[in-house]
Enzyme design. Sequence first.
Site, PDB file in Angstrom:
ATOM      1  N   HIS A   1      -3.792  -4.837   7.487  1.00  0.00           N
ATOM      2  CA  HIS A   1      -3.975  -3.710   8.392  1.00  0.00           C
ATOM      3  C   HIS A   1      -3.150  -3.889   9.669  1.00  0.00           C
ATOM      4  O   HIS A   1      -3.374  -4.821  10.425  1.00  0.00           O
ATOM      5  CB  HIS A   1      -5.439  -3.462   8.774  1.00  0.00           C
ATOM      6  CG  HIS A   1      -5.643  -2.024   9.164  1.00  0.00           C
ATOM      7  ND1 HIS A   1      -5.976  -1.044   8.269  1.00  0.00           N
ATOM      8  CD2 HIS A   1      -5.477  -1.401  10.353  1.00  0.00           C
ATOM      9  CE1 HIS A   1      -6.043   0.111   8.884  1.00  0.00           C
ATOM     10  NE2 HIS A   1      -5.732  -0.069  10.139  1.00  0.00           N
TER      11      HIS A   1
ATOM     12  N   HIS B   1       0.916   6.194   2.011  1.00  0.00           N
ATOM     13  CA  HIS B   1       1.687   7.102   2.863  1.00  0.00           C
ATOM     14  C   HIS B   1       2.744   7.874   2.096  1.00  0.00           C
ATOM     15  O   HIS B   1       3.238   8.897   2.579  1.00  0.00           O
ATOM     16  CB  HIS B   1       2.270   6.343   4.049  1.00  0.00           C
ATOM     17  CG  HIS B   1       1.163   5.881   4.950  1.00  0.00           C
ATOM     18  ND1 HIS B   1       0.411   6.746   5.688  1.00  0.00           N
ATOM     19  CD2 HIS B   1       0.621   4.660   5.143  1.00  0.00           C
ATOM     20  CE1 HIS B   1      -0.529   6.073   6.335  1.00  0.00           C
ATOM     21  NE2 HIS B   1      -0.422   4.802   6.013  1.00  0.00           N
TER      22      HIS B   1
ATOM     23  N   ARG C   1      -9.483   7.940  -0.982  1.00  0.00           N
ATOM     24  CA  ARG C   1     -10.486   8.319   0.026  1.00  0.00           C
ATOM     25  C   ARG C   1     -11.370   9.437  -0.512  1.00  0.00           C
ATOM     26  O   ARG C   1     -10.942  10.226  -1.353  1.00  0.00           O
ATOM     27  CB  ARG C   1      -9.790   8.780   1.313  1.00  0.00           C
ATOM     28  CG  ARG C   1      -9.028   7.668   2.022  1.00  0.00           C
ATOM     29  CD  ARG C   1      -8.558   8.149   3.371  1.00  0.00           C
ATOM     30  NE  ARG C   1      -9.647   8.214   4.308  1.00  0.00           N
ATOM     31  CZ  ARG C   1      -9.915   7.299   5.230  1.00  0.00           C
ATOM     32  NH1 ARG C   1      -9.149   6.235   5.346  1.00  0.00           N
ATOM     33  NH2 ARG C   1     -10.934   7.443   6.036  1.00  0.00           N
TER      34      ARG C   1
ATOM     35  N   GLU D   1     -10.749  -9.679   2.288  1.00  0.00           N
ATOM     36  CA  GLU D   1      -9.524  -9.307   2.998  1.00  0.00           C
ATOM     37  C   GLU D   1      -9.907  -9.204   4.470  1.00  0.00           C
ATOM     38  O   GLU D   1     -10.771  -8.409   4.837  1.00  0.00           O
ATOM     39  CB  GLU D   1      -8.971  -7.972   2.492  1.00  0.00           C
ATOM     40  CG  GLU D   1      -7.697  -7.584   3.229  1.00  0.00           C
ATOM     41  CD  GLU D   1      -7.037  -6.312   2.704  1.00  0.00           C
ATOM     42  OE1 GLU D   1      -7.274  -5.959   1.531  1.00  0.00           O
ATOM     43  OE2 GLU D   1      -6.296  -5.679   3.474  1.00  0.00           O
TER      44      GLU D   1
ATOM     45  N   THR E   1      -8.456   3.217   8.092  1.00  0.00           N
ATOM     46  CA  THR E   1      -9.661   2.379   8.063  1.00  0.00           C
ATOM     47  C   THR E   1      -9.786   1.628   9.383  1.00  0.00           C
ATOM     48  O   THR E   1      -8.942   0.794   9.721  1.00  0.00           O
ATOM     49  CB  THR E   1      -9.566   1.369   6.895  1.00  0.00           C
ATOM     50  OG1 THR E   1      -9.099   2.082   5.747  1.00  0.00           O
ATOM     51  CG2 THR E   1     -10.916   0.753   6.604  1.00  0.00           C
TER      52      THR E   1
ATOM     53  N   HIS F   1      -5.547   3.633  -1.708  1.00  0.00           N
ATOM     54  CA  HIS F   1      -6.905   3.938  -1.215  1.00  0.00           C
ATOM     55  C   HIS F   1      -7.277   5.348  -1.654  1.00  0.00           C
ATOM     56  O   HIS F   1      -6.684   6.324  -1.193  1.00  0.00           O
ATOM     57  CB  HIS F   1      -6.905   3.823   0.313  1.00  0.00           C
ATOM     58  CG  HIS F   1      -8.263   3.987   0.929  1.00  0.00           C
ATOM     59  ND1 HIS F   1      -8.498   3.803   2.259  1.00  0.00           N
ATOM     60  CD2 HIS F   1      -9.468   4.327   0.395  1.00  0.00           C
ATOM     61  CE1 HIS F   1      -9.775   4.008   2.534  1.00  0.00           C
ATOM     62  NE2 HIS F   1     -10.379   4.345   1.416  1.00  0.00           N
TER      63      HIS F   1
ATOM     64  N   GLU G   1      -8.306   0.435  -3.371  1.00  0.00           N
ATOM     65  CA  GLU G   1      -9.109   0.357  -2.148  1.00  0.00           C
ATOM     66  C   GLU G   1     -10.082   1.527  -2.177  1.00  0.00           C
ATOM     67  O   GLU G   1      -9.667   2.669  -2.451  1.00  0.00           O
ATOM     68  CB  GLU G   1      -8.142   0.495  -0.974  1.00  0.00           C
ATOM     69  CG  GLU G   1      -8.555  -0.186   0.272  1.00  0.00           C
ATOM     70  CD  GLU G   1      -7.553   0.118   1.362  1.00  0.00           C
ATOM     71  OE1 GLU G   1      -7.899   0.881   2.244  1.00  0.00           O
ATOM     72  OE2 GLU G   1      -6.431  -0.402   1.302  1.00  0.00           O
TER      73      GLU G   1
ATOM     74  N   ARG H   1      -7.365  12.759   0.924  1.00  0.00           N
ATOM     75  CA  ARG H   1      -6.305  13.245   1.808  1.00  0.00           C
ATOM     76  C   ARG H   1      -4.916  12.791   1.379  1.00  0.00           C
ATOM     77  O   ARG H   1      -3.925  13.388   1.740  1.00  0.00           O
ATOM     78  CB  ARG H   1      -6.584  12.853   3.252  1.00  0.00           C
ATOM     79  CG  ARG H   1      -6.419  11.387   3.527  1.00  0.00           C
ATOM     80  CD  ARG H   1      -6.500  11.077   4.995  1.00  0.00           C
ATOM     81  NE  ARG H   1      -7.836  11.207   5.517  1.00  0.00           N
ATOM     82  CZ  ARG H   1      -8.277  10.523   6.586  1.00  0.00           C
ATOM     83  NH1 ARG H   1      -7.466   9.723   7.225  1.00  0.00           N
ATOM     84  NH2 ARG H   1      -9.515  10.649   7.008  1.00  0.00           N
TER      85      ARG H   1
ATOM     86  N   ASN I   1       0.850  -1.188   0.000  1.00  0.00           N
ATOM     87  CA  ASN I   1       0.000   0.000   0.000  1.00  0.00           C
ATOM     88  C   ASN I   1       0.891   1.246   0.000  1.00  0.00           C
ATOM     89  O   ASN I   1       1.757   1.394   0.863  1.00  0.00           O
ATOM     90  CB  ASN I   1      -0.895  -0.043   1.258  1.00  0.00           C
ATOM     91  CG  ASN I   1      -1.817   1.152   1.345  1.00  0.00           C
ATOM     92  OD1 ASN I   1      -1.377   2.287   1.207  1.00  0.00           O
ATOM     93  ND2 ASN I   1      -3.082   0.918   1.600  1.00  0.00           N
TER      94      ASN I   1
HETATM   95  N1  PXP Z   1      -5.754  -3.295   3.753  1.00  0.00           N
HETATM   96  C1  PXP Z   1      -6.730  -2.375   3.904  1.00  0.00           C
HETATM   97  C2  PXP Z   1      -8.109  -2.731   3.421  1.00  0.00           C
HETATM   98  C3  PXP Z   1      -6.484  -1.111   4.459  1.00  0.00           C
HETATM   99  O1  PXP Z   1      -7.484  -0.224   4.623  1.00  0.00           O
HETATM  100  C4  PXP Z   1      -5.153  -0.797   4.822  1.00  0.00           C
HETATM  101  C5  PXP Z   1      -4.846   0.572   5.332  1.00  0.00           C
HETATM  102  O2  PXP Z   1      -5.068   1.511   4.327  1.00  0.00           O
HETATM  103  C6  PXP Z   1      -4.167  -1.769   4.643  1.00  0.00           C
HETATM  104  C7  PXP Z   1      -4.485  -3.017   4.135  1.00  0.00           C
HETATM  105  C8  PXP Z   1      -2.747  -1.501   5.005  1.00  0.00           C
HETATM  106  O3  PXP Z   1      -2.647  -1.247   6.371  1.00  0.00           O
HETATM  107  P1  PXP Z   1      -1.294  -0.737   6.982  1.00  0.00           P
HETATM  108  O4  PXP Z   1      -0.990   0.581   6.331  1.00  0.00           O
HETATM  109  O5  PXP Z   1      -1.588  -0.614   8.435  1.00  0.00           O
HETATM  110  O6  PXP Z   1      -0.262  -1.756   6.658  1.00  0.00           O
END
Ligand code: PXP
Length: 240
Positions: free
Chosen positions: A191, A10, A45, A151, A101, A43, A70, A49, A7
């Site tokens: 997550h 960030h 959003r 997931e 999330t 993602h 996402e 953001r 992901n």
């Molecule tokens: N999977 C989903 C559905 C998420 O919402 C997130 C966070 O955006 C992640 C995975 C990744 O989570 P993390 O950034 O905590 O590794």
Amino acid sequence: MPLLGVNIDHVATLRQARRGIYPDPVQAALVCEKAGADSIVAHLREDRRHIQDKDVVRLRQELSIRFNLEMSIAPGVVDLACRVKPLQATLVPERRQELTTEGGLDVAAGFRRLKAACARLKDKGIELSLFIAPDKVQIDKTVELGVGVIELHTGCYALAGTAAARTRELRKIAAMTAYARSLGLVVNAGHGLDYHNTLPVARIPGMHELNIGHSIMAQAVFTGLERAVKEMRALAREQA
Ligand code: PXP
């Protein structure tokens, strides 16, 4: 061995801190691809953001590996997904004020709206996944919805305050993975997974893919910072 989806949200968060053009999350995605990631997760959003619409368009165009968008089922977001057609879409709940999330989808409560959104996305050939808690009711409702991929939210496991609670959460994820697999679902998880807590989840039989973002980007700061400082130091000392 499960696949790894990275992901990149960030990286976009860092860019948006200055509303500038760097660091480019698409460039980061290409680095992840080169490093062996099996898929890229971003993602979009509703409040935009971090990831922006143009990032989604470019990720679709520039990645060779699977792009997993996402998203919530907010109408504007579903419209964009239908236009861009990522290979996969993971539907997540979204609350404006949350830092990230916070929970899984309540498939039963949102069944009718989810069904309509899933039909539109499926019609565009997008493979669907639902982000849900490791819970039998949610799994059964996902099957009823006709979605073949889930997931499992690993947040409770990752945030467990004691070893006993962590073990309990891990067992729940493992049991629900086995249950979902017995119904023919593909099971992913994510997550809050980091360099200390990922291995037990990766070892769950039948786990297909782990989606991880924050911990990888945090680790990248320290694997990359020394070189970044050296490069700037050399630049600052360059003689004209
Ligand atoms: N999977 C989903 C559905 C998420 O919402 C997130 C966070 O955006 C992640 C995975 C990744 O989570 P993390 O950034 O905590 O590794």
